[in-house]
Design an enzyme around this catalytic site. Sequence first.
Site, PDB file in Angstrom:
ATOM      1  N   CYS A   1       0.089  -2.143  10.197  1.00 40.05           N
ATOM      2  CA  CYS A   1       0.749  -3.453  10.302  1.00 40.05           C
ATOM      3  C   CYS A   1       1.664  -3.551  11.505  1.00 40.05           C
ATOM      4  O   CYS A   1       2.141  -4.640  11.839  1.00 40.05           O
ATOM      5  CB  CYS A   1       1.567  -3.730   9.039  1.00 40.05           C
ATOM      6  SG  CYS A   1       0.587  -3.764   7.530  1.00 40.05           S
TER       7      CYS A   1
ATOM      8  N   CYS B   1      11.021   5.464  27.792  1.00 37.02           N
ATOM      9  CA  CYS B   1      11.700   5.909  29.018  1.00 37.02           C
ATOM     10  C   CYS B   1      12.146   4.729  29.861  1.00 37.02           C
ATOM     11  O   CYS B   1      13.142   4.813  30.588  1.00 37.02           O
ATOM     12  CB  CYS B   1      10.789   6.829  29.822  1.00 37.02           C
ATOM     13  SG  CYS B   1       9.187   6.116  30.242  1.00 37.02           S
TER      14      CYS B   1
ATOM     15  N   CYS C   1       4.808   1.218   9.061  1.00 34.37           N
ATOM     16  CA  CYS C   1       3.368   1.187   8.830  1.00 34.37           C
ATOM     17  C   CYS C   1       2.655   1.067  10.173  1.00 34.37           C
ATOM     18  O   CYS C   1       2.882   0.107  10.928  1.00 34.37           O
ATOM     19  CB  CYS C   1       2.996   0.008   7.929  1.00 34.37           C
ATOM     20  SG  CYS C   1       1.203  -0.190   7.731  1.00 34.37           S
TER      21      CYS C   1
ATOM     22  N   CYS D   1      -2.876  19.222  12.854  1.00 35.21           N
ATOM     23  CA  CYS D   1      -3.466  20.178  13.791  1.00 35.21           C
ATOM     24  C   CYS D   1      -3.491  21.592  13.188  1.00 35.21           C
ATOM     25  O   CYS D   1      -4.424  22.358  13.423  1.00 35.21           O
ATOM     26  CB  CYS D   1      -2.699  20.181  15.101  1.00 35.21           C
ATOM     27  SG  CYS D   1      -2.869  18.648  16.050  1.00 35.21           S
TER      28      CYS D   1
ATOM     29  N   CYS E   1       2.732  19.833  14.224  1.00 34.70           N
ATOM     30  CA  CYS E   1       1.817  18.899  13.572  1.00 34.70           C
ATOM     31  C   CYS E   1       1.041  19.600  12.472  1.00 34.70           C
ATOM     32  O   CYS E   1       0.303  20.553  12.733  1.00 34.70           O
ATOM     33  CB  CYS E   1       0.872  18.285  14.606  1.00 34.70           C
ATOM     34  SG  CYS E   1      -0.358  17.184  13.876  1.00 34.70           S
TER      35      CYS E   1
ATOM     36  N   HIS F   1       0.788  -1.211   0.000  1.00 33.94           N
ATOM     37  CA  HIS F   1       0.000   0.000   0.000  1.00 33.94           C
ATOM     38  C   HIS F   1       0.832   1.278   0.000  1.00 33.94           C
ATOM     39  O   HIS F   1       0.306   2.352   0.231  1.00 33.94           O
ATOM     40  CB  HIS F   1      -0.907   0.018   1.236  1.00 33.94           C
ATOM     41  CG  HIS F   1      -0.162  -0.337   2.476  1.00 33.94           C
ATOM     42  ND1 HIS F   1      -0.061  -1.630   2.902  1.00 33.94           N
ATOM     43  CD2 HIS F   1       0.530   0.417   3.349  1.00 33.94           C
ATOM     44  CE1 HIS F   1       0.655  -1.664   4.014  1.00 33.94           C
ATOM     45  NE2 HIS F   1       1.031  -0.447   4.300  1.00 33.94           N
TER      46      HIS F   1
ATOM     47  N   HIS G   1      -3.283  10.530  15.843  1.00 34.83           N
ATOM     48  CA  HIS G   1      -4.161  10.920  14.740  1.00 34.83           C
ATOM     49  C   HIS G   1      -4.610   9.696  13.955  1.00 34.83           C
ATOM     50  O   HIS G   1      -5.771   9.595  13.542  1.00 34.83           O
ATOM     51  CB  HIS G   1      -3.432  11.890  13.801  1.00 34.83           C
ATOM     52  CG  HIS G   1      -3.404  13.301  14.312  1.00 34.83           C
ATOM     53  ND1 HIS G   1      -4.542  14.011  14.595  1.00 34.83           N
ATOM     54  CD2 HIS G   1      -2.358  14.126  14.587  1.00 34.83           C
ATOM     55  CE1 HIS G   1      -4.215  15.215  15.021  1.00 34.83           C
ATOM     56  NE2 HIS G   1      -2.893  15.310  15.036  1.00 34.83           N
TER      57      HIS G   1
ATOM     58  N   HIS H   1       2.509  11.430  18.609  1.00 31.99           N
ATOM     59  CA  HIS H   1       1.432  12.349  18.259  1.00 31.99           C
ATOM     60  C   HIS H   1       0.777  11.942  16.932  1.00 31.99           C
ATOM     61  O   HIS H   1      -0.452  11.946  16.806  1.00 31.99           O
ATOM     62  CB  HIS H   1       1.968  13.774  18.178  1.00 31.99           C
ATOM     63  CG  HIS H   1       0.907  14.803  17.916  1.00 31.99           C
ATOM     64  ND1 HIS H   1       0.101  15.306  18.917  1.00 31.99           N
ATOM     65  CD2 HIS H   1       0.503  15.405  16.764  1.00 31.99           C
ATOM     66  CE1 HIS H   1      -0.746  16.189  18.398  1.00 31.99           C
ATOM     67  NE2 HIS H   1      -0.528  16.269  17.097  1.00 31.99           N
TER      68      HIS H   1
ATOM     69  N   HIS I   1      -4.024   2.027   5.397  1.00 31.48           N
ATOM     70  CA  HIS I   1      -2.633   1.782   5.783  1.00 31.48           C
ATOM     71  C   HIS I   1      -1.899   3.123   5.770  1.00 31.48           C
ATOM     72  O   HIS I   1      -1.833   3.801   4.744  1.00 31.48           O
ATOM     73  CB  HIS I   1      -1.958   0.819   4.811  1.00 31.48           C
ATOM     74  CG  HIS I   1      -2.415  -0.597   4.959  1.00 31.48           C
ATOM     75  ND1 HIS I   1      -1.849  -1.475   5.846  1.00 31.48           N
ATOM     76  CD2 HIS I   1      -3.406  -1.274   4.341  1.00 31.48           C
ATOM     77  CE1 HIS I   1      -2.449  -2.645   5.755  1.00 31.48           C
ATOM     78  NE2 HIS I   1      -3.410  -2.548   4.853  1.00 31.48           N
TER      79      HIS I   1
ATOM     80  N   HIS J   1       5.941   7.121  33.983  1.00 34.25           N
ATOM     81  CA  HIS J   1       7.203   7.552  33.383  1.00 34.25           C
ATOM     82  C   HIS J   1       8.361   7.052  34.246  1.00 34.25           C
ATOM     83  O   HIS J   1       8.256   6.994  35.476  1.00 34.25           O
ATOM     84  CB  HIS J   1       7.235   9.082  33.294  1.00 34.25           C
ATOM     85  CG  HIS J   1       8.461   9.637  32.651  1.00 34.25           C
ATOM     86  ND1 HIS J   1       8.842   9.318  31.362  1.00 34.25           N
ATOM     87  CD2 HIS J   1       9.407  10.499  33.113  1.00 34.25           C
ATOM     88  CE1 HIS J   1       9.953   9.972  31.072  1.00 34.25           C
ATOM     89  NE2 HIS J   1      10.310  10.684  32.116  1.00 34.25           N
TER      90      HIS J   1
END
Length: 510
Positions: A88, A158, A85, A32, A29, A5, A50, A46, A72, A461
Amino acid sequence: NESVHLVLNCLLFGEGSIAPFLFEKSFDCFECYINNFPSIIYVNGHAKKHYEDAQIPLTNHKKTEKQEKVQHTVCMDCSSYSTYCYRCDDFVVNDTKLGLVQKVREHLQNLENSAFTADRHRKRKLLENSSLNSKLLKVNGSTNALCATGLRNLGNTCFMNAILQSLSNIQQFCCYFKELPAVELRNGKTAGRRTYHTRSQGDNNVSLVEEFRKTLCALWQGSQTAFSPESLFYVVWKIMPNFRGYQQQDAHEFMRYLLDHLHLELQGGFNGVSRSVILQENSGLSASNKCCINGASTIVTAIFGGILQNEVNCLICGTESRKFDPFLDLSLDIPSQFRNKRTKNQENGPMCTLRDCLRSFTDLEELDETELYMCHKCKKKQKSTKKFWIQKLPKVLCLHLKRFHWTEYLRNKVDTYVEFPLRDLDMKCYLLEPENSGPESCRYDLAAVVVHHGSGVGSGHYTAYATHEGRWFHFNDSTVTLTDEETVVKAKAYILFYVDRQAKSGSDKL
């Protein structure tokens, strides 16, 4: 695992549209931006968020096969040029028929080269004027160079960064790997080219020892403020399937997998070259100081290896059974009577100490009905008692406080503060034969501590504190700050690394 793809997702922008923002210190971004949201930095998963939001199925609509393919979504790492990807959960090794992926890589390389060329003079001038100032701190009225290097977070990594920083400050262990000769993973036509790591590569193409060595060499050089351990992380994905993806992981579990796999690879060598000879020549460790786990000794068992004696007594006939078990770390329960004590300054009840946890580990324990002992004399399972003794202490004593435990439905965290010493942890009273140990052979000083911040193992964290050349540092991914002992002792420790005083004095002489 080739993806079909790519042609739907691979776009090549003009130089004018990419160049202005490609090499800024922070990436904004674009998604955004076009939706008039506030500028959001394009890091730490980030983009994946989305993608996940876009996967919410449309109400009363069944996806067609064409729509399924369109969903994909691929991205490219601008540092390693690897293509990944999201759907996947794998790296992509093929290209489109038009070779668009390679064109994007070449385009990024050209931009990178031109940006570096144009910026070279400014960087040289900046280094001359302010590189020393950015690496100098005032400590006790005198100026000292700060050469610590942070580790970039690659997306909830982390847990790995905290362990790597801790191990890098265990001098004898770290020095061994840094002194290993480099392994040439590529030769012939591919020599000198970038490698695009994928899970589809053969096992002979990766070396955990080599990438671990490179990472340790990059730390404490002072040449950069943060290092990206992406090559090491790709190898971790390859040989440790449990750590694939970008979910938060348990730092202790990662440490055990890391040490076990380093041990196994060092036993067999890499590319047919055994490294057991290097251990004997360079480590300065006698055979009596080595603890073998799953075969021959390596630097892992020579530094972290100890031996426990497991003593079980049948309560019916009195038969005693003894078993010797090698260990790389000790996992200690936090006694239940202390589990409501959350801070050091809390006045309700007594303070839980590391000695309380060690005492709970080594005290005589009666096994419950689910752990009945098979007595060879009684010929059936019987009630029994169990007790641990330490038959041999390691050079580096790694203590894991069991802060996470399972309830009926979830894994909770024990947030109890446990008081621990920075110096002079005496382990003599836990030895099987304390009379045979020297006065200083059982005393340990703290080298590093890993801390988990948050409420659950799958969230929160990890950071680490470690001492280097007499000063304490706090390692929080890319950020490294100088700290003091008062701050360290207030931490809610998860993993503690104690170095034997004799081993420490020996490594200082190296």
